[in-house]
Write an enzyme that holds these catalytic residues in place. Sequence first.
Site, PDB file in Angstrom:
ATOM      1  N   LYS A   1       0.669  -1.345  -0.027  1.00 28.71           N
ATOM      2  CA  LYS A   1       0.102   0.018  -0.148  1.00 28.71           C
ATOM      3  C   LYS A   1       0.693   1.130   0.141  1.00 28.71           C
ATOM      4  O   LYS A   1       0.269   2.256  -0.548  1.00 28.71           O
ATOM      5  CB  LYS A   1      -0.959   0.010   1.105  1.00 28.71           C
ATOM      6  CG  LYS A   1      -2.162  -1.008   1.203  1.00 28.71           C
ATOM      7  CD  LYS A   1      -3.170  -0.988   2.456  1.00 28.71           C
ATOM      8  CE  LYS A   1      -4.264  -1.818   2.206  1.00 28.71           C
ATOM      9  NZ  LYS A   1      -5.094  -1.688   3.180  1.00 28.71           N
TER      10      LYS A   1
ATOM     11  N   ASP B   1      -9.902   2.820   2.244  1.00 27.40           N
ATOM     12  CA  ASP B   1      -9.879   2.149   3.543  1.00 27.40           C
ATOM     13  C   ASP B   1     -10.671   2.937   4.779  1.00 27.40           C
ATOM     14  O   ASP B   1     -11.352   2.448   5.608  1.00 27.40           O
ATOM     15  CB  ASP B   1      -8.441   1.929   4.118  1.00 27.40           C
ATOM     16  CG  ASP B   1      -8.222   0.378   3.386  1.00 27.40           C
ATOM     17  OD1 ASP B   1      -8.811  -0.209   2.755  1.00 27.40           O
ATOM     18  OD2 ASP B   1      -6.675   0.403   3.330  1.00 27.40           O
TER      19      ASP B   1
END
Length: 273
Positions: A65, A101
Amino acid sequence: MKHFAVIGNPIAHSLSPIMHQAAIQDLQLDAIYTRKKLSKESFDREIRDLLLSDLDGFNVTIPFKERILPYLDEVDSFAKKCGAVNTVVRRQNKWIGYNTDGRGFLEGLTEKRPLKDSDHVLIIGAGGASKGIYLALKEAYNGEVTVANRTLSKAEEMLEQRSKDRAITLTEAANKLSQFTIIIQTTAVGLNPENSDLPLALDLLSPGTLVSDIIYNPFETHFLQEAKKRGAITQNGLAMFVNQGALAFKLWTGENPNRAVMRQAVLDSFEEE
């Protein structure tokens, strides 16, 4: 045909293909969603090859990420603040990174109960997911957020000198646990159901505290089991998983997927195991 995927390492356990294929089928889109395992050692070469492929968009999971950032043409302002990207979209031959997220988690949390400015929130962990959750929380409410991490300096760095919020050690968090009304567990502790370790001791947990673990597989981590025994209201990572996936899906396709269909596909996959 559109082609979407999830990249990570390990990746075989990911239920993203099951969830997204259900959404694709429900909307009758001409698209597929696959898994792609990238090498940690050869990531630089493999991600360049991936960006030259026929993909139209992809999700990014552990441990890439943060590593993906330098390879993207543009990064959304929220993702830039997070320092982490979990969704990548191809637009006019440019690769653009987003982070769904944090907002996906927040949508799930507020489904459980509304956030109040009087809440005292504890985030356990200071990785990519926790930064997104922290920033989404700060957009939504004015209460105090405390971040506890094994490496204190990483927690301090995450807070960006916000005077109201605090960074503390895991030991200090365990000693002050009764002060928190919402506890969010963001570390990888709990991914292995055979491991009964906890990220911190729960002896001082107050009954009625909302305890959330962003892990959805296993469905109930040892951390949540122990919190439930102490009278906590618990939530696993399924709501975050579905919501962040739905936000990513809309970025790729422009369509709002049916989240109930996505959630049911994940639940059905657990029953088949």
